[in-house]
Design a protein around this motif. Sequence first.
Motif, short mmCIF file in Angstrom:
data_model
loop_
_atom_site.label_atom_id
_atom_site.label_comp_id
_atom_site.label_asym_id
_atom_site.label_seq_id
_atom_site.Cartn_x
_atom_site.Cartn_y
_atom_site.Cartn_z
N ASN A 124 47.89 27.73 37.21
CA ASN A 124 48.90 28.29 36.31
C ASN A 124 50.31 28.19 36.89
N TRP A 125 50.41 27.64 38.10
CA TRP A 125 51.69 27.76 38.80
C TRP A 125 52.48 26.47 38.89
N ARG A 126 51.98 25.40 38.25
CA ARG A 126 52.81 24.19 38.18
C ARG A 126 53.63 24.23 36.90
N PHE A 178 35.76 28.77 44.90
CA PHE A 178 36.83 28.66 43.91
C PHE A 178 37.69 29.91 43.89
N PHE A 179 38.93 29.74 43.44
CA PHE A 179 39.66 30.87 42.91
C PHE A 179 39.58 30.69 41.41
N GLN A 180 39.02 31.57 40.71
CA GLN A 180 38.26 32.73 41.08
C GLN A 180 37.00 32.76 40.24
N ALA A 186 49.38 37.94 36.31
CA ALA A 186 50.14 36.68 36.43
C ALA A 186 49.26 35.44 36.42
N GLU A 187 47.95 35.61 36.66
CA GLU A 187 47.10 34.42 36.78
C GLU A 187 46.07 34.30 35.66
N LYS A 188 46.36 34.92 34.52
CA LYS A 188 45.35 34.91 33.45
C LYS A 188 45.14 33.52 32.85
C1 GLA Z 1 46.06 30.95 46.12
C2 GLA Z 1 45.64 32.40 46.33
C3 GLA Z 1 44.83 32.94 45.21
C4 GLA Z 1 45.34 32.49 43.87
C5 GLA Z 1 45.39 30.98 43.86
C6 GLA Z 1 45.83 30.41 42.53
O1 GLA Z 1 45.22 30.06 46.67
O2 GLA Z 1 44.98 32.60 47.53
O3 GLA Z 1 44.84 34.36 45.29
O4 GLA Z 1 46.61 33.00 43.67
O5 GLA Z 1 46.30 30.55 44.83
O6 GLA Z 1 45.83 29.01 42.56
#
Ligand code: GLA
Length: 667
Positions: free
Chosen positions: A310-312, A340-342, A350-352
Motif C-alpha cells: 500500500n506504500w508505493r 508474509f505481512f500479514q 493505514a495498511e488496510k
Molecule cells: C514492513 C513492516 C510491516 C508492514 C509492512 C508493509 O515490512 O514490518 O509491519 O508495515 O512493511 O509492507
Amino acid sequence: MNFPHMIYGGDYNPDQWTEDIWQEDARLMQEAGVNLVSLGIFSWAKLEPQPGVFDFAWLDQLMDLLHAHGISVNLATPTASPPAWMVRLHPEMLPVTAEGVTLWHGSRRHYCPHNPDYHQYATRIAAKLAERYKEHPALVMWHVDNEYGCHVGECFCDNSAAAFRGWLKQRYTSLDKLNFAWGTAFWGQQYGEWEEIPPPRSSPSFPNPTQQLDWARFTSDSWLACFDEQKAVLKAVTPQIPVTTNFMGFHKGIDYVKFASHEDVVSNDNYPDTSDSEWMIQAGMTCDLMRSLGNRRPWILMEQSTTHVNWRQRNATKLPGVMRLGSYQAIARGADGIMFFQWRQSKAGAEKFHSGMYPHIGADSRVWREVKELGNELPKLAPVLSSQVQSDTAILMDWESWWALDLDSKPSNDLRLMPQLMAYYAPLFKRNITVDFAHPETDLSRYKLVIAPNLYLVTDSAAANINHYVENGGTLLMSFFSGIVDENEHIRLGGYPAPFREMVGLVVEEFAPYSETQSNSICTVDDKQFKCGFWSDVIHLENAKALAAFEGDYYAGSPAITCNQFGKGNAFYVGTIPESDGMEWLIEQVCKSASIQPVSMNAPAGVELLQRTNGKSSWLFALNYSAEKVTIPFDGRGRDLLTGANFNESIYLDPTGVAIIQLDDSN
Ligand code: GLA
C-alpha cells in the motif's frame, strides 16, 4: 534454528479483530498449512494499557488456541510502537530530526533509541513476556521489535547528542585523537571540550565527513544496542529459544554484517516491485545478502506480500504464480521459511489496502487459493531443510564504505553504491552464477572470484586481506574509486588506489566524472566497442596490461579496463562504467580467467537456476520468470520434489513454473 519443516506463516495481528475471528483464523491457518505466526508485533498498548498494568489474558488465550491447532509462535516484543501514555509521561522520548522537528505519536516507531525511560519500559515488557511464556509449548522464536531503523533512522535530540559524545569518548579516548580523525584543522573546526561536539544537525554547508561517518557508525550501534538489551533479557529466561529481528534488505542505516552476528537466525522482509521486469534480480540479490549475513546458514523470509503493498505511489498486484515464484526463489537462495505481512488483511488503519494471506473478500479468491496451494506444497521440501547454497564468487560489501561513498562533496555526487552493486550483480544473475556477499576483512580464500565495486573506504586490514587474496591465487575485479580513503575518511596518499596500486599494477592520475550529457566509449583488445558513462579514471599502467582503452576525450587511448598478474592471482581493474553489453563482456573475461562455471550452461533467458546441497544430496531449483514455456538443457537426471516428474536431458517449465529436482547422482 532447528525446525522439522519449512516455516510457513505470517505476521498475526489478532488484536485488530474480535474473538470469534480468532477461532476462524486458527482453522484457516491450519487449512493453509501455516505452522508459524509472528504474534503481537504492535500490541504494546493492549499488553500494557497503563504504565505497569499488564493484560496478558488475551495473549494467553491466543497462544493456547494456536498451539491447539499445531501452530507455533514467533513471539514479538512490541517495542516498535510505544503506547500513547508513554509519550504523555515522557515526551522527550520522541525522535527529533536533524532540522529539530519532533516526530509525534500517531503512526509507529516514534521513539528515540537513546531515551533511558523508553529503555526501561522496553526491557520490562520484554522480561514480562519472557517470564509469562517461557514454558509455553507454542513459543519457538523471539521477534525483537520490528524493522529497526525503519521510518526513523536517526535521532538528533539532546539525549542522542549526549550518547554520541559518550560513544566518541570510547572510540577516541582523547580530544586530540578525535580532532585528528575528524580533520578538524580544516575550516577551523577544532573541539576543545567534549561538550562542544554536536551530532551532524543541519548546518550551513557540508558537515564534516568524518563526523557524519562516525554518526552513521554510532546510529547503527545504537539500534544494535536496543536489540542486544532485549536479547539479553529474553535469553536470561529462555536461553534455548532463538532470537531474531526482521531486516530490510540492503538497508543503509544499519551495518547488518555486525548486527547479524548478534542474531541466532537472520530474517528479512522483502517487497520487490514485481511490475518491474527485473524484480527477480533485485530480490535475488537481497536473498544472497541474507544468506551471506548468516554465514550461509538458512535464513527466514519473514515478510513479503501475497500481492500488492500500500506504500508505493502505484501498488501493482503480483500476477498469478508470481508470489509462489518469489517464495521458491528465496528457498533456492537458502531460506528455510516463507512468511508474509500479514495473515488477515486489516479492515482499518493505514495498511488496510495492503494485501494479506486472507484477503477482505475471503476464501473464494485467487490470493487465498495461491496461499493454500503454496502452504500445502512446502512440506514436500522437507529433505532440502538445512542444506546450503555454495558459491565460488563473492561481491565485497562493507557498510562503512557504503556510508562514506554515499556522503556528499565527492567528484560526482551521483555516485552511489547500490546501482554499482547491481551493475555487477545483474550480469552474474543472468548467467546463473551464484554470488555471496563478503565483508572485505573476512577470509576470502573460499572464492575463485571476488568483485569489489567502488570499495571507497578500506581499513589497513581490509587492504592487506584483499592483497593477500590475490597474491595467493585469487581473481579480483575492482572498479574505480576504490581504496581511496582510510577509516577516518582521509585520503590514502601515494597515487590512487594507493593500497592496491601494486596489486592492480597501475596508478590513477585524475578522476574525470562526466556531465549529464557527456558519454564516452571503450575499445577492447578483441576489437569490441562499448559505450561507457559517468566517470573515467585517467590511468597510467605500471605493470598491468590494458584490456580496453578509452576512445574519446583528452585521455583518449589511455587504459579503461586492465588486468595485472599479482603473485599467483590476477587483479582486473575497471576505470569507468561500461554499459550493459560492455559489462557482459567484462564479466565473461573475468569468469573465464577465474574458471567460474554457472550452475548450468545454456539456460534460456528468463530462467533462474540454483543449487542447494547438504553434502549427501543436491537439489537443482529451476524457476521460469518468462511468459513462455521453456525447455532447459539438463545434463543430469533427477526427480522433481513438487510433482514427482522425472527429468533427464531437459527440464520443461510452464510460465512462472518451478521445479526442484533432487539430483540422482547425489543420493
Ligand atoms: C514492513 C513492516 C510491516 C508492514 C509492512 C508493509 O515490512 O514490518 O509491519 O508495515 O512493511 O509492507
